[in-house]
Enzyme design. Structure first.
Site, PDB file in Angstrom:
ATOM      1  N   ARG A 156     -13.747 -16.531  18.974  1.00 30.86           N
ATOM      2  CA  ARG A 156     -12.894 -16.993  20.059  1.00 30.86           C
ATOM      3  C   ARG A 156     -11.455 -16.541  19.834  1.00 30.86           C
ATOM      4  O   ARG A 156     -11.078 -16.108  18.740  1.00 30.86           O
ATOM      5  CB  ARG A 156     -12.952 -18.517  20.179  1.00 30.86           C
ATOM      6  CG  ARG A 156     -14.353 -19.073  20.430  1.00 30.86           C
ATOM      7  CD  ARG A 156     -14.312 -20.586  20.466  1.00 30.86           C
ATOM      8  NE  ARG A 156     -15.624 -21.178  20.753  1.00 30.86           N
ATOM      9  CZ  ARG A 156     -16.513 -21.517  19.831  1.00 30.86           C
ATOM     10  NH1 ARG A 156     -16.232 -21.335  18.543  1.00 30.86           N
ATOM     11  NH2 ARG A 156     -17.676 -22.047  20.157  1.00 30.86           N
ATOM     12  N   LYS A 159     -13.854 -24.259  17.087  1.00 32.99           N
ATOM     13  CA  LYS A 159     -13.950 -25.296  18.103  1.00 32.99           C
ATOM     14  C   LYS A 159     -14.868 -26.425  17.658  1.00 32.99           C
ATOM     15  O   LYS A 159     -14.613 -27.603  17.940  1.00 32.99           O
ATOM     16  CB  LYS A 159     -14.472 -24.676  19.400  1.00 32.99           C
ATOM     17  CG  LYS A 159     -14.577 -25.635  20.566  1.00 32.99           C
ATOM     18  CD  LYS A 159     -15.058 -24.913  21.801  1.00 32.99           C
ATOM     19  CE  LYS A 159     -15.198 -25.865  22.985  1.00 32.99           C
ATOM     20  NZ  LYS A 159     -15.682 -25.154  24.194  1.00 32.99           N
ATOM     21  N   HIS A 214     -12.759 -14.318  25.679  1.00 34.79           N
ATOM     22  CA  HIS A 214     -14.055 -14.945  25.936  1.00 34.79           C
ATOM     23  C   HIS A 214     -14.972 -14.035  26.745  1.00 34.79           C
ATOM     24  O   HIS A 214     -16.197 -14.172  26.681  1.00 34.79           O
ATOM     25  CB  HIS A 214     -13.858 -16.272  26.668  1.00 34.79           C
ATOM     26  CG  HIS A 214     -14.558 -17.410  26.007  1.00 34.79           C
ATOM     27  ND1 HIS A 214     -14.203 -17.909  24.776  1.00 34.79           N
ATOM     28  CD2 HIS A 214     -15.641 -18.130  26.387  1.00 34.79           C
ATOM     29  CE1 HIS A 214     -15.015 -18.896  24.445  1.00 34.79           C
ATOM     30  NE2 HIS A 214     -15.899 -19.054  25.410  1.00 34.79           N
ATOM     31  N   ARG A 234     -16.812 -12.162  24.263  1.00 34.66           N
ATOM     32  CA  ARG A 234     -17.777 -13.061  23.615  1.00 34.66           C
ATOM     33  C   ARG A 234     -19.029 -13.192  24.470  1.00 34.66           C
ATOM     34  O   ARG A 234     -20.160 -13.095  23.959  1.00 34.66           O
ATOM     35  CB  ARG A 234     -17.111 -14.421  23.399  1.00 34.66           C
ATOM     36  CG  ARG A 234     -17.986 -15.496  22.777  1.00 34.66           C
ATOM     37  CD  ARG A 234     -17.152 -16.766  22.606  1.00 34.66           C
ATOM     38  NE  ARG A 234     -17.951 -17.926  22.243  1.00 34.66           N
ATOM     39  CZ  ARG A 234     -18.251 -18.281  21.006  1.00 34.66           C
ATOM     40  NH1 ARG A 234     -17.844 -17.528  19.993  1.00 34.66           N
ATOM     41  NH2 ARG A 234     -18.957 -19.360  20.753  1.00 34.66           N
ATOM     42  N   HIS A 269     -22.320 -21.918  17.730  1.00 32.83           N
ATOM     43  CA  HIS A 269     -22.752 -23.024  18.585  1.00 32.83           C
ATOM     44  C   HIS A 269     -23.460 -24.080  17.748  1.00 32.83           C
ATOM     45  O   HIS A 269     -24.313 -23.753  16.920  1.00 32.83           O
ATOM     46  CB  HIS A 269     -23.703 -22.524  19.675  1.00 32.83           C
ATOM     47  CG  HIS A 269     -23.009 -21.712  20.728  1.00 32.83           C
ATOM     48  ND1 HIS A 269     -23.676 -20.850  21.577  1.00 32.83           N
ATOM     49  CD2 HIS A 269     -21.693 -21.625  21.075  1.00 32.83           C
ATOM     50  CE1 HIS A 269     -22.811 -20.269  22.392  1.00 32.83           C
ATOM     51  NE2 HIS A 269     -21.613 -20.727  22.114  1.00 32.83           N
ATOM     52  N   TYR A 300     -27.170 -17.745  27.995  1.00 33.18           N
ATOM     53  CA  TYR A 300     -27.238 -16.289  28.031  1.00 33.18           C
ATOM     54  C   TYR A 300     -28.659 -15.777  28.246  1.00 33.18           C
ATOM     55  O   TYR A 300     -28.858 -14.601  28.534  1.00 33.18           O
ATOM     56  CB  TYR A 300     -26.674 -15.712  26.732  1.00 33.18           C
ATOM     57  CG  TYR A 300     -25.257 -16.152  26.487  1.00 33.18           C
ATOM     58  CD1 TYR A 300     -24.204 -15.580  27.186  1.00 33.18           C
ATOM     59  CD2 TYR A 300     -24.971 -17.160  25.563  1.00 33.18           C
ATOM     60  CE1 TYR A 300     -22.902 -15.996  26.976  1.00 33.18           C
ATOM     61  CE2 TYR A 300     -23.670 -17.580  25.345  1.00 33.18           C
ATOM     62  CZ  TYR A 300     -22.635 -16.994  26.065  1.00 33.18           C
ATOM     63  OH  TYR A 300     -21.354 -17.405  25.862  1.00 33.18           O
TER      64      TYR A 300
END
Length: 412
Positions: free
Chosen positions: A260, A285, A357, A360, A383, A392
């Site tokens: 990120r 994050k 992003h 990404r 994640h 995705y």
């Protein structure tokens, strides 16, 4: 040090007079150390000298009160000169803070300030929210309070009822145009009501009254680029200037690791394991450090940047701005500008969303199309849940077609 920028004796004498005359050589050294261009440093020094002359007529050599600064800034009739003068005085404050007297703290007339301060502490210490997320939730709480004070003036929060909450939610939803903003609005109100009960400002848990707004997270395809477009944009970056070398390393790192924007800005030189070909990604994050593999091309681009292009300054961070003062990127905007600039230079058509992003999303989409295991993609992206990465899978239309069942009653 002033002689480095100015040569005329009359100019030097004028610069060294005034309320800040004794600090002008320190200021000149300050701009030189930060790497400002000679012309830019001269502009800043001239602005400070003009203020110094103004302050001398008000307070002589005494410390400068904030009222003097405010009076000087009010002499400008347009925004640009005023902003430039304020920026120059900011440097003067940092170099010679002892020459300025801060104004006494202003009394805040907003009676809800202590409550909102306590709410901010709750979001930080109890909920553990990051600053950006915390600002959004705090704004939602402030808007709820504003609505309550406007529609029920003089009433204490203890008088808050379920009817009040529903009316406030209806008002906020009427101002929201998308499902995402509606969901965020109700979530922020819900969090604020939980805080009121937790902190003892209300004896009922009214957050249960707030309705759940429908928001289907997987209803839309993520913005993404074809991998050929990403590759073309990277190949279009030259290697002749330090900026080109840095930008190529930035795009390669974003496009091949999926980190990120904030994670890239937080990378330090010690986070790169050159022998193992890995980079440690910290301050993520999800609050979990992870290790991302470096492809050979990405590692070579990073090494080229560190050896040939990175400014020789005492900073632990990997990527630095070339615009004086040379320093790490403080916010997301510079990195996003680099990505947009290089994608446009590579002939890539950009939509509404264009930043780190976007690369990404493009990497995740490419990995899914290559039939890489979904848990492997989730680990690379950092994640916590595979369900987040499932977004995705929707773009892998060829694989989805293979698992589609025949239509009932159709031709086999």
């Amino acid at each position: 040090m002033l002689e480095f920028y100015f040569s005329y004796c009359g100019v030097l004498k004028r610069l060294r007079s005034g309320a800040l005359g004794g600090e002008m050589d320190r200021l000149a050294e300050h701009f030189f150390t930060l790497g400002y261009k000679r012309a830019s440093a001269k502009i800043y020094l001239s602005r400070i000298a003009r203020f110094s002359q103004f302050a001398a007529t008000r307070c002589g050599r005494m410390p400068i009160h904030q009222d003097v600064v405010d009076s000087y800034l009010c002499t400008f009739t347009t925004d640009s000169p005023r902003i430039g003068a304020a920026s120059a005085l900011g440097h003067a404050r940092r170099v010679a803070p002892e020459r300025f007297i801060a104004s006494p703290p202003k009394v805040d007339d907003d009676p809800d300030t202590p409550l909102l301060t306590s709410f901010s502490d709750y979001l930080r210490k109890v909920r553990g929210l990051e600053p950006t997320t915390r600002e959004g939730v705090l704004l939602g709480g402030r808007r709820f309070l504003d609505w309550f004070r406007h529609h029920h003036p003089g009433q204490d929060l203890e008088a808050l009822t379920a009817e009040h909450v529903l009316a406030a939610v209806e008002h906020r939803l009427s101002l929201s145009a998308t499902t995402g903003t509606r969901t965020a609005a109700t979530s922020h109100i819900r969090t604020f009501l939980q805080f009121l009960c937790w902190a003892g400002h209300h004896d009922q848990d009214l957050d249960r009254v707030v309705p759940r707004t429908p928001h289907w997270r997987l209803a839309h395809l993520p913005p993404r680029l074809a991998w050929d477009d990403v590759r073309r944009a990277i190949d279009a970056i030259g290697a002749t200037t330090p900026v080109d070398i840095r930008d190529r390393a930035v795009l390669l790192l974003l496009a091949t690791t999926g980190i990120r924007n904030g994670e890239l800005r937080a990378i330090q030189l010690q986070d790169i394991d050159w022998r193992a070909g890995e980079v440690s990604v910290r301050r993520t994050k999800g609050k979990r450090d992870r290790v991302a593999p470096l492809l050979e091309e990405t590692g070579a681009a990073l090494a080229d940047y560190v050896l040939r292009a990175r400014p020789k300054v005492d900073s632990p961070y990997l990527f630095l701005s070339f615009t004086p003062p040379v320093a790490p990127f403080k916010c997301a905007s510079p990195v996003s500008r680099i990505v947009r600039k290089r994608l446009r230079h590579g002939g890539v058509e950009l939509g509404r969303v264009a930043g780190a992003h976007l690369l990404r999303h493009s990497l995740a989409t490419q990995l899914v199309k290559q039939r890489r295991p979904i848990n492997e993609v989730a680990d690379l992206l950092g994640h916590r849940s595979v369900n987040t990465t499932a977004l995705y899978v929707k773009v892998a239309t060829s694989q989805l077609a293979e698992v589609a069942l025949p239509f009932p009653g159709g031709v086999a």
